[in-house]
Design a protein around this motif. Structure first.
Motif, PDB file in Angstrom:
ATOM      1  N   PRO A 104       0.724  -1.130  -0.051  1.00 16.97           N
ATOM      2  CA  PRO A 104      -0.046   0.084  -0.035  1.00 16.97           C
ATOM      3  C   PRO A 104       0.710   1.288   0.143  1.00 16.97           C
ATOM      4  O   PRO A 104       2.178   1.278   0.523  1.00 16.97           O
ATOM      5  CB  PRO A 104      -0.779  -0.053   1.391  1.00 16.97           C
ATOM      6  N   THR A 136      -0.953   2.748   7.144  1.00 14.88           N
ATOM      7  CA  THR A 136      -2.021   2.723   6.107  1.00 14.88           C
ATOM      8  C   THR A 136      -3.239   1.960   6.598  1.00 14.88           C
ATOM      9  O   THR A 136      -3.305   1.691   7.840  1.00 14.88           O
ATOM     10  CB  THR A 136      -1.346   2.049   4.839  1.00 14.88           C
ATOM     11  N   SER A 137      -4.185   1.402   5.648  1.00 20.68           N
ATOM     12  CA  SER A 137      -5.415   0.732   6.349  1.00 20.68           C
ATOM     13  C   SER A 137      -4.858  -0.625   6.648  1.00 20.68           C
ATOM     14  O   SER A 137      -5.407  -1.379   7.386  1.00 20.68           O
ATOM     15  CB  SER A 137      -6.215   0.600   5.285  1.00 20.68           C
ATOM     16  N   SER A 138      -3.607  -1.152   6.109  1.00 20.09           N
ATOM     17  CA  SER A 138      -3.107  -2.320   6.262  1.00 20.09           C
ATOM     18  C   SER A 138      -1.463  -2.486   6.998  1.00 20.09           C
ATOM     19  O   SER A 138      -1.049  -3.678   7.551  1.00 20.09           O
ATOM     20  CB  SER A 138      -3.166  -3.277   5.187  1.00 20.09           C
ATOM     21  N   PRO A 157      -2.130   5.716  14.528  1.00 22.54           N
ATOM     22  CA  PRO A 157      -2.766   6.706  13.429  1.00 22.54           C
ATOM     23  C   PRO A 157      -2.424   8.235  14.031  1.00 22.54           C
ATOM     24  O   PRO A 157      -2.571   9.202  13.131  1.00 22.54           O
ATOM     25  CB  PRO A 157      -4.263   6.439  13.307  1.00 22.54           C
ATOM     26  N   THR A 216       1.974   4.932   1.075  1.00 22.33           N
ATOM     27  CA  THR A 216       2.122   5.872   2.375  1.00 22.33           C
ATOM     28  C   THR A 216       3.035   7.134   1.976  1.00 22.33           C
ATOM     29  O   THR A 216       3.465   7.058   0.809  1.00 22.33           O
ATOM     30  CB  THR A 216       2.417   4.994   3.547  1.00 22.33           C
TER      31      THR A 216
END
Length: 176
Positions: free
Chosen positions: A13, A93-95, A116, A15
């Protein structure tokens, strides 16, 4: 502000983060650019400014976008270089979790996982190990927690951080 686009890497992902070179001797500056450019896959030319906290050294900042894990790759490329102080952050990131690396000539490298909101997240097993070391009398719990939070690195870098306030930042964006 200069914007450079680099090709997306399909290995994870996207970033972003910031590299802060807090102090480097002038002879090391082009080598830092070369090493960071090698990781990012583009030529990097940083805006070096004198570092008032250490006469004869220079500082620079670089905002980057790339695949998750880029901060670790940059930290690995720069770690162990004499007379170099730097920090690099990577947003979560989301993962993936976020990361922060700090490096000084005397202390070496510090790595932390960040949440976060930028808070350092300490894994349970590391906290348990700190409690055991303190219980055995090898150290105090306060010293161990300070280590887990990177306080010695923060203490050493704080002067260099303030000396760089208001410095220019160069942005590198990745096409995602």
């Amino acid at each position: 502000m200069v914007t450079t686009r680099i090709a997306s890497r399909p290995d994870g992902p996207g970033t972003r983060g910031i590299l802060y070179v807090h102090s480097a001797p002038s002879a090391l500056c082009p080598h830092i650019e070369w090493a960071v450019g090698g990781v990012l896959g583009v030529a990097v030319s940083l805006d070096w400014t004198p570092q008032p906290a250490q006469p004869g050294s220079y500082r620079a900042e670089l905002s980057w976008s790339g695949a998750a894990g880029t901060a670790a790759a940059v930290a690995s490329a720069l770690r162990g270089w004499n007379h170099l102080r730097f920090e690099i952050t990577e947003e979560p990131t989301s993962s993936t979790e976020g990361t922060r690396f700090s490096c000084t000539p005397d202390l070496g490298i510090f790595h932390a996982i960040t949440g976060p909101h930028g808070d350092i997240l300490i894994p349970e097993d590391r906290l348990k190990a700190a409690v055991v070391k303190a219980a055995l009398g090898d150290t105090t719990l306060l010293v161990e927690i300070d280590q887990l939070l990177g306080k010695p690195w923060d203490d050493e870098l704080e002067t260099f951080r303030h000396a760089g306030e208001g410095a220019p930042v160069r942005w590198l964006h990745q096409v995602v």
